[in-house]
Scaffold this motif. Structure first.
Motif, PDB file in Angstrom:
ATOM      1  N   TRP A  27       0.855  -1.195   0.000  1.00 41.13           N
ATOM      2  CA  TRP A  27       0.000   0.000   0.000  1.00 41.13           C
ATOM      3  C   TRP A  27       0.887   1.239   0.000  1.00 41.13           C
ATOM      4  O   TRP A  27       1.729   1.417   0.877  1.00 41.13           O
ATOM      5  CB  TRP A  27      -0.923   0.015   1.212  1.00 41.13           C
ATOM      6  N   GLY A  70      -7.097   2.593   3.512  1.00 45.90           N
ATOM      7  CA  GLY A  70      -6.427   2.018   2.354  1.00 45.90           C
ATOM      8  C   GLY A  70      -5.682   0.741   2.655  1.00 45.90           C
ATOM      9  O   GLY A  70      -5.922  -0.303   2.033  1.00 45.90           O
ATOM     10  N   VAL A 101      -0.800  -1.195  -4.651  1.00 42.62           N
ATOM     11  CA  VAL A 101      -2.008  -0.372  -4.636  1.00 42.62           C
ATOM     12  C   VAL A 101      -1.627   0.981  -4.051  1.00 42.62           C
ATOM     13  O   VAL A 101      -0.910   1.050  -3.049  1.00 42.62           O
ATOM     14  CB  VAL A 101      -3.119  -1.006  -3.764  1.00 42.62           C
ATOM     15  N   CYS A 122      -2.881   5.455  -3.651  1.00 44.73           N
ATOM     16  CA  CYS A 122      -3.871   6.507  -3.879  1.00 44.73           C
ATOM     17  C   CYS A 122      -3.180   7.858  -4.057  1.00 44.73           C
ATOM     18  O   CYS A 122      -2.212   8.184  -3.362  1.00 44.73           O
ATOM     19  CB  CYS A 122      -4.883   6.568  -2.739  1.00 44.73           C
ATOM     20  N   GLY A 154      -0.964   6.637  -6.025  1.00 45.85           N
ATOM     21  CA  GLY A 154      -1.425   6.137  -7.314  1.00 45.85           C
ATOM     22  C   GLY A 154      -0.390   6.392  -8.388  1.00 45.85           C
ATOM     23  O   GLY A 154      -0.125   5.527  -9.240  1.00 45.85           O
ATOM     24  N   ILE A 188      -5.082   4.468  -7.776  1.00 44.52           N
ATOM     25  CA  ILE A 188      -6.334   5.136  -7.422  1.00 44.52           C
ATOM     26  C   ILE A 188      -6.104   6.647  -7.498  1.00 44.52           C
ATOM     27  O   ILE A 188      -5.194   7.166  -6.860  1.00 44.52           O
ATOM     28  CB  ILE A 188      -6.789   4.746  -6.009  1.00 44.52           C
ATOM     29  N   TRP A 233     -11.410  11.264  -2.954  1.00 49.04           N
ATOM     30  CA  TRP A 233     -11.254  10.168  -2.004  1.00 49.04           C
ATOM     31  C   TRP A 233     -11.759   8.838  -2.542  1.00 49.04           C
ATOM     32  O   TRP A 233     -12.332   8.025  -1.821  1.00 49.04           O
ATOM     33  CB  TRP A 233     -11.975  10.510  -0.700  1.00 49.04           C
ATOM     34  N   TRP A 286     -10.270   6.243  -3.089  1.00 47.93           N
ATOM     35  CA  TRP A 286      -9.649   5.068  -2.453  1.00 47.93           C
ATOM     36  C   TRP A 286     -10.601   4.391  -1.482  1.00 47.93           C
ATOM     37  O   TRP A 286     -10.429   3.216  -1.155  1.00 47.93           O
ATOM     38  CB  TRP A 286      -8.361   5.467  -1.735  1.00 47.93           C
ATOM     39  N   VAL A 333     -11.990   1.254  -3.070  1.00 51.55           N
ATOM     40  CA  VAL A 333     -11.069   0.119  -3.138  1.00 51.55           C
ATOM     41  C   VAL A 333     -10.905  -0.501  -1.763  1.00 51.55           C
ATOM     42  O   VAL A 333     -10.845  -1.730  -1.619  1.00 51.55           O
ATOM     43  CB  VAL A 333      -9.712   0.561  -3.711  1.00 51.55           C
TER      44      VAL A 333
END
Length: 417
Positions: free
Chosen positions: A205, A231, A290, A292, A296, A316, A389, A391, A394
């Motif tokens: 993450w 997340g 993954v 954001c 991202g 994301i 937002w 994320w 996900v």
């Protein structure tokens, strides 16, 4: 009446401090009755909040639940920045207010639990503050003052008046499930280890811009990347662990922000992944990235730099085009077109922070075989969040195509040999 007593506490695991006392009930002069309390927190979609307080009263005797009401104790909370705020700067969201007690109960351990009012978007329970000029979240210093308004009654009829409350740690089981680590490069990270045995996948993450270190203060906490949103937390839930068959989850924390110098950070993230794979029973063919916003961007940068490393990538609301007018692309069209990692992009049309057209949609048009989920708004449990937002979806396994949700899609991917 006694005088309130308070001391500051930081949100580090194991850090404790005294908090306040103010009793309208007379106490015996030579009979101090002390109780420690824990701040119980949850990471909501909008960030971590203190949702209840556990008073560790079991050692004082068995409290009769009938003697406990929402008015037995009152709670005051004060939250302040751990670093100085420059004149003219702003921090969201310091507070100094009373917290409403919505329920009072005795738990299975015999301790008193005070449930507190909390909700998405409400100031007064959060554990993080956002410093505007730095674009960073920091862990707020929390001081809670408990005031007993009426005696408790122990089994057998003996009254109990606590004369001193001592504030203990912030307890959040989901966050506390992650251990602490630091790579040779100096990059910090948090690591969750699954209960399942045998070779398991690894989810990486990569946080957003607000969860890195705060410069030039050298504020580098290894906390906010877990506490700011769900997340990373989403992948350690029972549902996610079942779908992945048990998965390691690692959350590195940038020393500043990923977009500052993605090519410099990429080897540091790779080093953390390599160390986790070497030290634990990780299946190297099932490593997923993954991220954001800033993360991202960094998830795409990682698949550009290491095309054979990941089984899948989920950027994301990721940044491709510089957010500065006229600035260069952070990832070129040629680099996007060369990405071979299976990629599922997610964004919301109303994202005004990272507009989807020149970023997520543009990346989708160029990354071969990529999937795209584009929402109109970010709404969860009836609360509408900022469009940036996305994320949240996900973290809740919401994106789906052809009947397959995003976690199931990730779990089915294997890196090509």
């Amino acid at each position: 009446m006694t005088t309130p007593i308070s001391r500051r506490t930081v949100l580090a695991v194991g850090a404790g401090a005294a908090a306040g006392l103010a009793l309208p009930v007379a106490a015996h002069a030579h009979q101090a009755v002390r109780a420690r309390f824990t701040l119980d927190a949850e990471v909501l979609d909008g960030g971590e909040q203190v949702t209840s307080i556990t008073l560790h009263t079991a050692r004082l005797g068995r409290v009769d639940p009938a003697s406990l009401t929402t008015g037995t104790f009152t709670v005051h909370a004060k939250a302040t920045s751990p670093i100085p705020i420059a004149p003219g700067d702003q921090i969201f969201s310091e507070y100094d207010l009373d917290r409403a007690v919505t329920a009072a109960r005795v738990d299975r351990h015999g301790d008193v639990v005070l449930d507190l009012a909390y909700a998405e978007g409400v100031t007064g329970g959060g554990t993080l503050g956002y410093i505007a000029s730095k674009g960073r979240n920091v862990r707020l210093n929390l001081v809670y003052t408990i005031t007993q308004q009426a005696p408790l009654v122990l089994r057998g009829g003996r009254p109990l008046t606590i004369t001193e409350f001592r504030q203990g740690r912030l307890s959040n089981p989901e966050v506390d499930a992650f251990g602490y680590g630091i790579a040779r490069s100096g990059m910090k990270y948090r690591l969750f280890k699954p209960h399942a045995r045998g070779r398991r996948p690894l989810v990486v993450w990569l946080h957003g811009g607000g969860e890195g270190a705060s410069l030039p203060d050298n504020y580098y906490d290894n906390e906010t990347q877990l506490r700011a949103n769900r997340g990373a937390i989403g992948f350690v839930t029972d549902e996610a662990q079942r779908i992945f068959g048990g998965a390691y989850v690692v959350a590195p924390q940038s020393q500043s922000f990923w977009m500052e110098d993605g090519p410099r950070f990429a080897p540091q993230i790779r080093e953390i992944i390599r160390d986790v794979v070497r030290r634990h029973d990780v299946d190297p063919s099932r490593v997923y990235v993954v991220g954001c916003s800033n993360g991202g961007y960094m998830s795409m940068e990682m698949t550009v730099t290491y095309p054979e490393l990941f089984a899948a990538s989920v950027p994301i609301c990721g940044v491709v085009q510089s957010l500065q007018p006229g600035g260069p692309r952070l990832i070129t069209d040629a680099e996007l077109a060369a990405i071979s990692t299976p990629t599922w992009l997610v964004a919301s049309r109303d994202d005004t922070t990272v507009p989807p057209e020149p970023n997520t949609i543009h990346a989708h048009d160029l990354i071969p075989g990529s999937l795209l989920t584009l929402y109109d708004h970010v709404v969860w449990n009836g609360h509408q969040f900022a469009g940036h937002w996305s994320w949240i979806y996900v973290a809740r396994n919401d994106p789906a195509q052809n009947g397959q949700h995003i976690w199931q899609w990730m779990a089915a991917r294997r890196r090509r040999a």
